[in-house]
Design an enzyme around this catalytic site. Structure first.
Site, short mmCIF file in Angstrom:
data_model
loop_
_atom_site.label_atom_id
_atom_site.label_comp_id
_atom_site.label_asym_id
_atom_site.label_seq_id
_atom_site.Cartn_x
_atom_site.Cartn_y
_atom_site.Cartn_z
N CYS A 81 0.84 -1.19 0.00
CA CYS A 81 0.00 0.00 0.00
C CYS A 81 0.88 1.25 0.00
O CYS A 81 1.39 1.67 1.04
CB CYS A 81 -0.94 0.02 1.20
N CYS B 291 -0.21 4.16 2.33
CA CYS B 291 0.12 3.90 3.74
C CYS B 291 1.63 4.01 3.97
O CYS B 291 2.07 4.55 5.00
CB CYS B 291 -0.41 2.54 4.19
#
Length: 180
Positions: A135, A138
């Site tokens: 991700c 993130c």
């Protein structure tokens, strides 16, 4: 089963992983991190890699170097990032911009539960787990929080190196196990 036992099960084609596993789980091989941080990052990464024998071995290793509270934080990070990494990866990859304006409506209280050094430790694990789960949104967020919290780029790199080795070991061992 110990990490040494699992390392011995790695096939010859994964010799680099054998060497890297020993290295990244040591303070000399993970510059900028202490033994408890290394243990926490390895545990969170093992949970994310999803290969039970490795998770059990890393949990035993981690229990020798981190407190019960630190181990709980590592597991909590792996749990919340398992959810957030999917949600925010979707939000980042979907082409419709309206999703970015919508609230997540997901409980994430554990992220704010840690302060000071414990927050940095939690963020290091979250960054490593986010790297395993792929991700980018993130990863960027945790990297920024860590640097703002005074964590060195070297320590951040060490966390991701641990995650990469743990994940690779899990993949190789799981496939070797499946091939019989």
């Amino acid at each position: 089963m110990s990490i040494a036992d699992l390392r011995s099960q790695l096939p010859e084609y994964a010799k680099d992983l054998k060497l890297n596993l020993d290295s990244v789980l040591s303070e000399a091989g993970a510059p900028g991190l202490n033994k408890a941080q290394i243990a926490m990052i390895a545990l969170g990464s093992a949970y994310s890699a999803r290969f039970k024998p490795l998770t059990e071995a890393v949990a035993a290793f981690a229990a020798e170097h981190a407190s019960a509270e630190q181990l709980t934080a590592a597991k909590g990070s792996a749990a919340i990032m398992g959810m957030n990494n999917i949600y925010y990866r979707f939000q980042h990859l979907v082409s419709h911009p309206e999703y970015e304006t919508m609230p997540a409506k997901l409980r994430m209280n554990v992220i704010g539960a840690y302060k000071g050094d414990a927050k940095n430790d939690f963020e290091l694990v979250s960054l490593a787990v986010s790297a395993v789960n792929g991700c980018g949104m993130c990863i960027d967020s945790h990297d920024r929080v860590l640097r703002e919290g005074g964590v060195s780029v070297q320590a951040i790199q060490s966390a991701v190196r641990i995650a990469s080795v743990i994940h690779a070991v899990a993949v190789v061992l799981e496939q070797a196990d499946a091939a019989g």
